[in-house]
Design a protein around this motif. Structure first.
Motif, short mmCIF file in Angstrom:
data_model
loop_
_atom_site.label_atom_id
_atom_site.label_comp_id
_atom_site.label_asym_id
_atom_site.label_seq_id
_atom_site.Cartn_x
_atom_site.Cartn_y
_atom_site.Cartn_z
N ASN A 1 0.81 -1.21 0.00
CA ASN A 1 0.00 0.00 0.00
C ASN A 1 0.85 1.26 0.00
N GLY A 2 2.17 1.13 -0.21
CA GLY A 2 3.01 2.32 -0.29
C GLY A 2 3.61 2.72 1.03
N ASN A 3 3.14 2.12 2.12
CA ASN A 3 3.68 2.47 3.43
C ASN A 3 4.82 1.50 3.77
N LEU A 4 6.03 2.06 3.90
CA LEU A 4 7.21 1.20 4.10
C LEU A 4 7.09 0.35 5.35
N LYS A 5 6.54 0.97 6.40
CA LYS A 5 6.43 0.25 7.66
C LYS A 5 5.54 -0.99 7.50
N HIS A 6 4.51 -0.80 6.68
CA HIS A 6 3.60 -1.88 6.36
C HIS A 6 4.36 -3.03 5.69
N TYR A 7 5.22 -2.70 4.75
CA TYR A 7 6.02 -3.73 4.05
C TYR A 7 6.84 -4.51 5.07
N GLU B 1 12.40 12.98 7.97
CA GLU B 1 11.69 13.48 9.14
C GLU B 1 12.43 13.09 10.41
N GLU B 2 12.49 14.00 11.34
CA GLU B 2 13.23 13.72 12.56
C GLU B 2 12.47 12.73 13.44
N LYS B 3 11.18 12.94 13.54
CA LYS B 3 10.40 12.08 14.43
C LYS B 3 9.42 11.26 13.61
N ARG B 4 9.46 9.95 13.82
CA ARG B 4 8.46 9.13 13.13
C ARG B 4 7.44 8.66 14.15
N PRO B 5 6.19 8.90 13.88
CA PRO B 5 5.18 8.53 14.87
C PRO B 5 4.96 7.03 14.90
N GLY B 6 4.73 6.52 16.10
CA GLY B 6 4.26 5.15 16.29
C GLY B 6 5.21 4.07 15.80
N ARG B 7 5.82 3.33 16.70
CA ARG B 7 6.62 2.18 16.28
C ARG B 7 5.76 0.94 16.40
N SER B 8 6.04 -0.03 15.57
CA SER B 8 5.25 -1.26 15.60
C SER B 8 5.81 -2.18 16.67
N LEU C 1 8.37 -9.27 8.18
CA LEU C 1 8.72 -9.87 9.46
C LEU C 1 7.70 -10.94 9.85
N ALA C 2 6.42 -10.64 9.59
CA ALA C 2 5.40 -11.64 9.92
C ALA C 2 5.64 -12.92 9.14
N GLY C 3 6.01 -12.76 7.88
CA GLY C 3 6.30 -13.93 7.06
C GLY C 3 7.47 -14.71 7.62
N THR C 4 8.53 -14.00 7.96
CA THR C 4 9.71 -14.66 8.53
C THR C 4 9.33 -15.43 9.78
#
Lengths: 141, 767
Positions: free
Chosen positions: B566-572, B677-684, B577-580
């Motif tokens: 969906n274009g969101n790197l974090k999503h990728y 960006e200096e601050k990225r919101p929300g870590r998974s 990781l889930a696959g691994t």
């Protein structure tokens, strides 16, 4: 690049790196080294050269000929795979001659194989790097 | 054996090298070589067949992919058949195919197909067989798509390719399982991949049902068994020579051939016999019913081919001596008459531009030779004495009578099928030529070779029917013995004498012919009736399912892609990781029991632990992007030290250079990416925890492995200098022992670079 010391050092270093990569490639069969390591080393040397020359002419030239080079190495790979069968051995078996090459020892098809790996690794890394470095056209997120 | 190689090579050479005006000779040359091949095989004494000729070229022992050929009774008959019908088809196409630009490609593909088909029936090595099998599928795809300007033709070609190649892949799985079993009983890799070495013990192995399933799918897709039969009628989009050669006489028989080839080793047990009897009998009836719903003669022939293929599979599934003999007669007779019938339809189409059985008529005066051929072929198809097809039907009835109670059901199904096929055969040879319909419009004159070839083929059927002893002695007996795996004498007789069985058989034959004649008289209402009935159930047929799956794939794919990418790197990263984790967790659950963690670090290991992990922890704390990068690099150099400490200088060197290059690349990225960006919101957080856990488990697992398997290590250490003349074992493995892997890796590197270029340089190229 405006650092004089860095510039002077690199102008010597990159040549050393390139020469050393060749040495690493040749000695690979008997000492640590080989095509993969040599290729990375060569790519590193040429990238550094691009920094001091402030131009990427080498990389640009390479980029235009990259796919042609890949095709050519594919043909050579095919020969290396098929040639042993024609001579009467198994596929991909190394063929050795008695011609002596400095550092590497006897000349063989294995050396050609390793040299191809060397070239492909080096050119692929440079190609990717040059794609990254092409000025303009990017910047729109 | 050499004769086969040389004539195939000569055929290929003539079709590839001739150019311009000389190319018009090419089809005749190929036909000549093929005819020479089959005649020379017929005249070689059959005694040589009891001891099969073999040829072996072990070009790659390491992978077991030897080129083994084996000429026994079964493959000999099929090579003769391919050569004989092939030469006819090439002569026929020389007049039939109009001189269009792609003609050389057409003939080259047709010759390649012939070569692949001959290779398929000769191959003794499973891998070689698989390659020939798939080559015939690919050639069939190209040949069906000869007229590729039309969208429906492309669709048909694609359908044929998907189904046959897909089935071929199932076959490969089955072959690998056979090979694995062979190796477990002590065969070498290359021996375990031979048809002639498959042991009977495989029947008792637990994987046998899966093997049978894989074989059944492969056979069903290639030989058009229900529910995979749908590609065969669609393949009729190809030109007449293709339909007559590939889709009646040879390629569709490949599945039947494989079944016959495997019968001595895998056959003779309940699972094998039942599954193929059921599959074949269902296909037989379905094919016949579908055939009786068509108006297009070519489609009628296609569906009746399905019915015959079903009969063949069923007979080999029954597997008794009589059934095997019946299958042999059917196979040869069908190849002769069906190839000829397709060419006859081609002639009708060529002359009138129509293939509609309801409107064609009174062509006998214009096409006398074709009409004669049609009568002979159709009578053979109908099983009328003394044509060759008669023997096939007699034996098939006899085989079923001997089966007892199950036989009665099969007998009923076969009777229904035969009545329908007889009716259709008779109307094909009667209606276009003698019925009162008149053709309006201009008629094209059919060139003489196009009428002669089907005539020759059908006369061959008559000849064998009149002199069956010839067939028995030179072809049938050897083929029957090869299929049965023991000596089996073929003795065809028109009259079996008076006993109960033969009287029943004769009564059945006569009844079939009589009711068949009635059906032929009433053929128009039958066609209207069945097609009306069938159109009401069509929506749940396999063709519909296929269409729905094929048209559903793009939708399905796009819905998945829009979820994953969906274009969101974090999503990728989360998905990766889930696959691994999913991949890791299964083996973890299996082995988690036996883990006894032992934590004994000497001071070097402790130092390395600190050197690697400290920078990573620091990288998590600092906020500056450049500092993070440098710290990650530092951790990488810790890994380099670890490799060096454990005596892996090559790995250390590589790691060092990769670290350096990664640094250069990321710095280059920083230069072009406009401001991070200096601050990225929300870590998974859940993902991070999951990854950490899985890594910890992985480390625990590895900690318990005492030592890597020693055998391979010692092998490489011992052999690297002696055989590959290298002292650096790592490099020797890379460029010599595992050169194929290294080649693959070089390809991966190149493709990655190309991908990078196509992503980043796309703008440059368009601007």
């Amino acid at each position: 690049m405006d650092n004089v010391i860095l510039r002077t050092t690199l102008s010597l270093t990159w040549k050393l790196l390139a020469a050393y990569s060749l040495y690493i490639l040749l000695r690979g069969h008997n000492e640590p080294g080989g095509g993969f390591i040599g290729g990375l080393l060569l790519a590193l040397g040429i990238i550094l050269r691009g920094y001091i020359a402030n131009s990427n002419t080498t990389e640009d030239k390479l980029r235009d000929g990259y796919t042609a080079g890949l095709g050519l190495s594919g043909v050579v790979f095919l020969c290396l795979i098929v040639l042993p069968v024609v001579v009467g051995h198994e596929v991909l078996k190394g063929l050795w001659t008695s011609v002596w090459i400095p550092i590497a020892g006897k000349f063989s098809s294995v050396l050609i194989f390793d040299t191809l790996v060397y070239l492909i690794v080096a050119t692929s890394a440079l190609y990717a790097h040059s794609a990254l470095y092409t000025p303009g056209h990017r910047g729109q997120p | 054996m050499e004769t086969i190689f040389w004539s195939v090579a000569a055929a290929l050479a003539s079709v590839v090298t001739l150019r311009g005006r000389a190319f018009r000779l090419a089809p005749y040359l190929v036909a000549g070589f093929l005819l020479w091949l089959s005649v020379s095989l017929i005249v070689t004494a059959p005694a040589s067949v009891t001891h099969p000729q073999t040829f072996s070229w072990a070009w790659s022992n390491t992978f077991g992919a030897a080129l083994d050929f084996r000429l026994d009774g079964l493959s000999r008959v099929l090579v003769i058949l391919i050569g004989f019908i092939g030469s006819g088809v090439f002569c026929y196409s020389a007049s039939y195919m109009r001189p269009v630009p792609g003609l050389q490609g057409f003939y080259t593909t047709l010759t390649l197909f012939t070569a692949a088909m001959i290779g398929l029936v000769l191959a003794d090595n499973l891998i070689a067989f698989f390659l020939f099998w798939e080559s015939t599928s690919v050639c069939s795809f190209l040949l069906v798509g000869t007229n590729h300007q039309s969208a429906s033709t492309r669709e048909s070609a694609r359908k044929a390719l998907f189904l046959t190649v897909g089935g071929g892949l199932m076959l490969l799985i089955g072959f690998l399982m056979i090979s694995a079993h062979g190796q477990s009983t002590g065969l070498s890799l290359s021996d375990s991949l031979r048809f002639s070495m498959i042991g009977r013990s495989i029947v008792d192995s637990p994987s046998f049902p899966v093997i049978v399933f894989c074989m059944a799918v492969g056979i069903a897709t290639k030989s058009a068994q229900v529910p995979f039969h749908i590609w065969l009628p669609a393949a009729m989009a190809g030109p007449t020579p293709v339909s007559s050669f590939l889709h009646s006489a040879t390629m569709v028989k490949a599945g039947v051939f494989l079944l016959a080839r495997l019968t001595p080793s895998l056959g003779g047990n309940e699972l094998w016999n039942t599954s193929f009897t059921i599959m074949g009998s269902i296909t037989m009836v379905t094919g016949a019913i579908l055939a009786s719903a068509q108006r297009d003669i070519k489609k009628i022939l296609a569906y009746s081919t399905i019915a015959v293929l079903g009969t063949l599979v069923m007979l080999l599934g029954i597997g008794t001596d009589i059934a095997i003999k019946a299958a042999i007669v059917y196979l040869v007779a069908h190849a002769l008459y069906k190839a000829s019938l397709f060419q006859i339809v081609g002639n009708i189409d060529y002359a009138t531009g129509s293939r509609d059985i309801k409107t064609l008529g009174s062509l006998a005066r214009m096409l006398p030779l074709t009409a004669t051929a049609a009568v002979l072929s159709a009578l053979s198809k109908a099983g009328a004495p003394p044509l060759f097809g008669f023997f096939g039907k007699e034996l098939a009835y006899l085989a079923k009578i001997q089966l007892g109670t199950v036989g009665i059901l099969l007998l009923f199904m076969a009777f229904l099928t035969n009545v329908l096929l007889v009716g259709l055969a008779l109307s094909i040879c009667y209606r276009p030529f003698w019925s009162k319909n008149t053709i309006t419009g201009e008629l094209n004159a059919v060139p003489l070779p196009m009428s002669l070839v089907p005539l020759v083929l059908s006369v061959a059927g008559l000849f064998i029917g009149l002199f069956p002893a010839f067939f028995d002695q030179y072809l049938g007996t050897q083929m029957a013995s090869a299929i049965a795996g023991q000596d089996l004498t073929m003795k065809l007789k028109l009259w079996h004498g008076i006993n109960f069985e033969s009287l029943v058989v004769i009564a059945l034959s006569a009844a079939t012919l009589a009711i068949g004649v009635l059906a032929a008289v009433k053929v128009k209402p039958i066609i209207s009736f069945t097609s009306a009935k069938l159109s009401s159930v069509q929506h749940c047929g396999p063709n519909n399912i296929y269409e729905r799956v094929i048209s559903g794939i793009p939708r399905w794919a796009s819905s998945i892609v829009s979820k994953l990418q969906n274009g969101n790197l974090k999503h990728y990263i989360t998905w990766t990781l889930a696959g691994t984790l999913a991949l890791l967790s299964l083996p973890l659950f299996h082995t988690v029991d036996g883990i006894r963690p032992t934590l004994r670090l000497d001071w070097i290991e402790a130092a390395l632990f600190v050197a690697i992990s400290l920078p990573v922890i620091a990288a998590l704390i600092v906020s500056n992007e450049f500092s993070k990068l440098i710290l990650l690099g530092a951790s990488g150099f810790g890994v380099v030290l670890a490799f060096a400490a454990f005596a892996a200088p090559d790995l250390a060197l590589t790691q060092l250079l990769v670290e350096a290059l990664v640094l250069v690349f990321v710095l280059a990225l920083f230069r072009v990416v406009p401001g991070v960006e200096e601050k990225r919101p929300g870590r998974s957080t859940p993902t991070a925890i999951a990854l950490g856990l899985s890594l910890a488990f992985g480390a625990l697992l590895l900690a318990n492995v005492p030592e890597l398997p020693n055998a391979s290590k010692i092998y490489f250490l011992e052999h690297s200098y002696l055989e590959a003349f290298g002292k650096n074992v790592v490099n020797v493995i890379l460029v010599d022992f595992r050169a194929l892997d290294t080649f693959g890796e070089a390809v991966v590197v190149a493709i990655a670079a190309l991908g990078c270029g196509s992503l980043l340089l796309a703008n440059e190229r368009t601007s």
